[in-house]
Design an enzyme around this catalytic site. Sequence first.
Site, PDB file in Angstrom:
ATOM      1  N   THR A  47       0.781  -1.010   0.119  1.00  0.00           N
ATOM      2  CA  THR A  47      -0.102  -0.388   0.117  1.00  0.00           C
ATOM      3  C   THR A  47       0.805   0.993   0.279  1.00  0.00           C
ATOM      4  O   THR A  47       0.307   2.001  -0.806  1.00  0.00           O
ATOM      5  CB  THR A  47      -0.985   0.186   1.613  1.00  0.00           C
ATOM      6  OG1 THR A  47      -1.979  -1.225   1.321  1.00  0.00           O
ATOM      7  CG2 THR A  47      -1.927   1.200   1.284  1.00  0.00           C
ATOM      8  N   TYR A 110     -13.131  -3.620  -2.713  1.00  0.00           N
ATOM      9  CA  TYR A 110     -14.296  -3.290  -4.119  1.00  0.00           C
ATOM     10  C   TYR A 110     -15.453  -4.891  -4.157  1.00  0.00           C
ATOM     11  O   TYR A 110     -16.513  -4.393  -3.506  1.00  0.00           O
ATOM     12  CB  TYR A 110     -14.069  -2.796  -4.685  1.00  0.00           C
ATOM     13  CG  TYR A 110     -15.265  -2.378  -5.885  1.00  0.00           C
ATOM     14  CD1 TYR A 110     -15.654  -1.229  -5.605  1.00  0.00           C
ATOM     15  CD2 TYR A 110     -15.481  -2.571  -6.771  1.00  0.00           C
ATOM     16  CE1 TYR A 110     -16.745  -0.628  -6.093  1.00  0.00           C
ATOM     17  CE2 TYR A 110     -17.041  -2.606  -7.886  1.00  0.00           C
ATOM     18  CZ  TYR A 110     -17.347  -1.263  -7.338  1.00  0.00           C
ATOM     19  OH  TYR A 110     -18.161  -0.176  -7.683  1.00  0.00           O
ATOM     20  N   TYR A 136      -2.852  -9.772   4.769  1.00  0.00           N
ATOM     21  CA  TYR A 136      -3.560  -8.678   5.262  1.00  0.00           C
ATOM     22  C   TYR A 136      -4.219  -8.242   4.898  1.00  0.00           C
ATOM     23  O   TYR A 136      -5.260  -7.499   3.889  1.00  0.00           O
ATOM     24  CB  TYR A 136      -2.056  -7.748   3.751  1.00  0.00           C
ATOM     25  CG  TYR A 136      -2.301  -6.442   3.717  1.00  0.00           C
ATOM     26  CD1 TYR A 136      -2.563  -5.267   5.060  1.00  0.00           C
ATOM     27  CD2 TYR A 136      -2.022  -4.998   3.223  1.00  0.00           C
ATOM     28  CE1 TYR A 136      -2.184  -4.807   5.947  1.00  0.00           C
ATOM     29  CE2 TYR A 136      -2.094  -3.860   3.178  1.00  0.00           C
ATOM     30  CZ  TYR A 136      -2.014  -3.656   4.512  1.00  0.00           C
ATOM     31  OH  TYR A 136      -1.938  -2.110   4.919  1.00  0.00           O
ATOM     32  N   ARG A 141      -9.124   0.290   4.264  1.00  0.00           N
ATOM     33  CA  ARG A 141      -8.936   0.334   2.653  1.00  0.00           C
ATOM     34  C   ARG A 141     -10.341  -0.589   2.013  1.00  0.00           C
ATOM     35  O   ARG A 141     -10.162   0.122   0.936  1.00  0.00           O
ATOM     36  CB  ARG A 141      -7.875   0.583   2.409  1.00  0.00           C
ATOM     37  CG  ARG A 141      -6.147   1.418   2.792  1.00  0.00           C
ATOM     38  CD  ARG A 141      -6.006   1.804   2.140  1.00  0.00           C
ATOM     39  NE  ARG A 141      -4.494   2.851   2.520  1.00  0.00           N
ATOM     40  CZ  ARG A 141      -4.118   3.478   1.389  1.00  0.00           C
ATOM     41  NH1 ARG A 141      -4.048   3.822   0.508  1.00  0.00           N
ATOM     42  NH2 ARG A 141      -2.804   4.424   2.695  1.00  0.00           N
ATOM     43  N   LYS A 164      -0.092  -9.903   8.127  1.00  0.00           N
ATOM     44  CA  LYS A 164      -0.565  -8.331   8.699  1.00  0.00           C
ATOM     45  C   LYS A 164      -1.464  -7.539   9.305  1.00  0.00           C
ATOM     46  O   LYS A 164      -2.664  -7.479   8.343  1.00  0.00           O
ATOM     47  CB  LYS A 164       0.266  -7.468   7.219  1.00  0.00           C
ATOM     48  CG  LYS A 164       0.475  -6.127   7.648  1.00  0.00           C
ATOM     49  CD  LYS A 164       0.838  -4.862   6.485  1.00  0.00           C
ATOM     50  CE  LYS A 164       0.838  -3.572   7.047  1.00  0.00           C
ATOM     51  NZ  LYS A 164       1.573  -3.011   5.643  1.00  0.00           N
ATOM     52  N   ILE A 206       5.166  -4.399  10.254  1.00  0.00           N
ATOM     53  CA  ILE A 206       5.187  -4.073   8.871  1.00  0.00           C
ATOM     54  C   ILE A 206       5.085  -2.775   8.853  1.00  0.00           C
ATOM     55  O   ILE A 206       3.819  -1.996   8.689  1.00  0.00           O
ATOM     56  CB  ILE A 206       4.699  -5.039   7.830  1.00  0.00           C
ATOM     57  CG1 ILE A 206       4.831  -6.637   7.472  1.00  0.00           C
ATOM     58  CG2 ILE A 206       5.026  -4.430   6.282  1.00  0.00           C
ATOM     59  CD1 ILE A 206       4.309  -7.026   7.181  1.00  0.00           C
TER      60      ILE A 206
END
Length: 294
Positions: A47, A110, A136, A141, A164, A206
Site C-alpha cells: 500500500t 471493492y 493482509y 482500505r 499483517k 510491517i
Amino acid sequence: MKTPVFTGSCTALVTPFTEDSVDLVKLGELIDTQIQAGISALVICGTTGEASTQSIDEHKQTVDYAVKRAAGRVPVIAGTGANCTAEALELSQAAERSGADALLVVTPYYNRCSQTGLIKHFTYIADRVSIPVILYNVPSRTSLSFNQNTYYELSKHERINGVKEASGDFSLIARTRCLCGDELNIWSGNDGDTIPIMSLGGKGVISTSGNVIPKEITDMCKLFAAGKIEDSVNLFLKYLPLMDALFIDVNPIPVKTALSLMGRCSGRLRMPLCEMDAAKTEKLKAVMKDTGLL
C-alpha cells in the site's frame, strides 16, 4: 509451529517515481539505507508503495529490481494482492520467479467477498506458489475483514505463514492467537499498534514509519523481543507523535512528504493521490523538527 518470514521490523517501502516511471536509482538508494539501518525485511509494492497505481509490467519490474538490489541481505516480501484472483496469482507467480522471499496479499477490495470467498481466494493463490504467503487485513482500505474462524481455516495451509493485521481490532487479534497459536504469525500493520500486538505474541511490525526512522522502529522491536519492555515502550512513546503525523493524510502522502523534506526522494505521488495542503505540511514539519529529523 510455522517459522515466521521475519521477526522485528519490516519497512513497507515507498516507491519513488519520476514523471512517468519508477525511479529505480532512488529506489536502490532507499533499499540500501533501510538495510544499513538494520531492518529485518522489506515490503515492495505494498500500500505504501502505491502498487495500485502501477501497471502489471511496472509492478513486476519493481519487484524484480528490489530483489536484485537487496541481494539476499534481507528478505524481500512482494505485495501481490488484487481484487481479481487471477491477477493476484499472476503477480504472485511473477514475484516468485524474481526471487521474492514471500508474498503480502491483501484482501480483495471493492468486491467485498464473503468469508468463504476469502478462504477460496487465498487457498487458490497459496496452492499455486511455493513461497510463504502473508495475509493482509486492512479493512479501512478494503471494507472487508477476516474473522477469526477464517484465519483458523487459512492457518492450516502450509504456505500461509501469517498476517499483517491493520484492523485495529484487538479482540479479533486475541481470539486469532487463541485459535491459531503459532500456526499463524501476526505482525502489526499499524505503527501505533506495534507494542500492543507484540504483547499478544506478535512477531513485529510491517511499518510505514520505518521509511523515516528505520533504526528506531528496529530498536523498539528488538528491545521488546529481548524482554526490555519498559525501554521499548519508552522508545515507542517518544516516536508516537511522529507515527501519528505520518498518517495526518492518506498513506503514503505524509511519509513521501517527509522523505522529500529529508532529501531522500522527490515525494512525487501518482494520481489520484496528491500533495497535502499547507496546514498539514506545516504540522508534519513541526513534529519532524521536534523529533530531530529536520
